[in-house]
Design an enzyme around this catalytic site. Structure first.
Site, short mmCIF file in Angstrom:
data_model
loop_
_atom_site.label_atom_id
_atom_site.label_comp_id
_atom_site.label_asym_id
_atom_site.label_seq_id
_atom_site.Cartn_x
_atom_site.Cartn_y
_atom_site.Cartn_z
N SER A 41 0.81 -1.22 0.00
CA SER A 41 0.00 0.00 0.00
C SER A 41 0.84 1.26 0.00
O SER A 41 0.31 2.36 -0.14
CB SER A 41 -0.91 0.01 1.23
OG SER A 41 -0.13 0.05 2.41
N THR A 64 -2.81 3.24 3.79
CA THR A 64 -1.90 4.36 3.93
C THR A 64 -1.25 4.31 5.30
O THR A 64 -1.77 3.67 6.20
CB THR A 64 -2.73 5.66 3.79
OG1 THR A 64 -3.39 5.64 2.52
CG2 THR A 64 -1.88 6.91 3.92
N THR A 95 1.41 6.98 0.78
CA THR A 95 0.51 5.94 0.26
C THR A 95 0.78 5.69 -1.22
O THR A 95 1.37 6.51 -1.92
CB THR A 95 -0.95 6.39 0.43
OG1 THR A 95 -1.82 5.30 0.10
CG2 THR A 95 -1.28 7.56 -0.47
N ARG A 128 -5.23 10.17 -10.43
CA ARG A 128 -6.09 10.43 -9.28
C ARG A 128 -5.23 10.79 -8.07
O ARG A 128 -4.23 10.15 -7.77
CB ARG A 128 -6.93 9.20 -8.96
CG ARG A 128 -7.85 9.34 -7.73
CD ARG A 128 -7.23 8.71 -6.49
NE ARG A 128 -8.17 8.65 -5.35
CZ ARG A 128 -7.85 8.23 -4.14
NH1 ARG A 128 -6.61 7.84 -3.88
NH2 ARG A 128 -8.73 8.22 -3.17
N THR A 176 -6.41 7.71 7.11
CA THR A 176 -6.33 6.63 6.13
C THR A 176 -7.75 6.23 5.76
O THR A 176 -8.71 6.55 6.46
CB THR A 176 -5.59 5.41 6.70
OG1 THR A 176 -6.37 4.84 7.76
CG2 THR A 176 -4.23 5.77 7.25
N GLY A 177 -7.88 5.50 4.65
CA GLY A 177 -9.20 5.07 4.23
C GLY A 177 -9.63 5.79 2.96
O GLY A 177 -8.80 6.16 2.12
#
Length: 337
Positions: free
Chosen positions: A77, A190, A208, A218, A241-242
């Site tokens: 990641s 991340t 990340t 993106r 994160t997420g």
């Protein structure tokens, strides 16, 4: 699932399990936090702690800890071995912030460089800019001596291939006959590194490889100051994160720091952001994603919270202090099975 539709700003429905360690309120300096739990705690935190313990600069400590996952090909990641975009290209994002000066730097969609955190720090220290992206970020890194390398490991390539070959049953791509890509379950997420030194100065980094299979170019929340990272030397630091789009549209980390400025503890401030995200999405029954937020304050208090979690797997962060490595268990708003 606990339905929190119509959740008010002052209402807390966060789950705190019996026996869970309470957020410690005693001042702790120095301190380094990473947004991962026990599996990564020691190996991520110890290198940065060694820098602080030897009297080194807080920025060096943060960078050293951030590089651990960036350079580890087994982590898919962050950095080397990160999961690629829909074209099979690894594009990395990172941000760096110095609480002493409010100086910050970040890179987005950076290709071929293993340690975007280090490039973000250089943007902060060696330019009058804050954000460099794409080819410009890569050229900047190359000018400062960073070696270009292929970031796609065999494992991350197989992950991308599995995703690509199973997108549709009407295309011309076929998975292996036995369906086995010979992949282990991968660690995800991340990583945030937040630090507080003996003088009470703060710094942080978020790094990340971004959303797996994302559209090329993106940019998520991680490289955006005030979203994936924010540090204020008067108050504290926060990282996320997420699902980055939700953190972006709530100015997540800035929001958390401001909640701490208003008197909330780090955990309470993280909970407030989770509540806000759920509310603006129309309630718990509309939320099919997750975000986790971590924070520390000027006193050395640490906390975390997530929108969704299983009862047997609450959100975690890890800290290191003079007492050693400790796992911080946070709260969550929506229980999933």
């Amino acid at each position: 699932m606990k339905n929190v539709a119509g959740l008010g700003a002052s209402l807390s429905l966060f789950t705190t399990l019996p026996g869970r360690a309470k957020e410690k309120r005693a001042p702790r300096r120095p301190l380094i936090l990473c947004s991962r739990g026990e599996e990564w705690a020691e190996k991520v935190l110890r290198p940065g702690w060694n820098v602080l313990e030897a009297g080194g600069d807080i920025l060096d400590a943060v960078e050293k800890s951030a590089q651990v996952t960036e350079l580890d090909p087994e982590d898919q990641s962050v950095g080397y071995g990160g999961l690629p975009n829909e074209n099979g290209v690894v594009q990395l994002d990172a941000s760096f912030m110095d609480g002493r000066t409010h100086n910050c730097g970040s890179v987005g969609a950076l290709e071929n460089i293993k340690t975007p955190s280090s490039v973000a720090r250089l943007v902060m220290e060696r330019t009058d800019h804050i954000h460099l992206v794409g080819e410009g970020a890569r050229e900047f890194a190359r000018a400062h001596g960073f070696k270009e390398e292929n970031l796609l490991t065999d494992k991350s390539r197989k992950m991308w291939l599995r995703w690509k070959e199973n997108l549709s049953d009407k295309d011309d791509r076929f998975p292996p006959k036995d369906g086995d890509y010979k992949l282990d379950k991968r660690p995800t997420g991340t990583i945030n590194i937040l630090a507080l030194d003996t003088k009470g100065d703060l710094a942080g980094c978020t790094t990340t490889s971004g959303l797996f299979g994302k559209l090329p170019g993106r940019i998520g929340d991680s490289p955006i100051i005030g979203a994936g990272l924010y540090v204020d030397n008067e108050v504290g630091a926060a990282g996320a994160t997420g699902r980055g789009e939700e953190i972006l549209r709530t100015c997540g980390s800035f929001f958390v720091v401001e909640q701490m400025r208003a008197g909330k503890s780090p955990r309470e401030a993280c909970e407030a952001l989770c509540q806000r995200i759920v509310k603006i999405n129309g309630g718990a029954n509309k939320v099919d994603f997750n975000d986790k937020i971590v924070a520390i304050n000027k006193s050395g208090e640490a906390g975390c919270a997530a929108i969704r979690a299983r009862k047997d797997k609450p959100p975690q962060a890890a800290i290191i202090t003079t007492a050693g490595v400790q796992i911080i268990e946070g709260s969550y708003l929506i229980e999933i099975k």
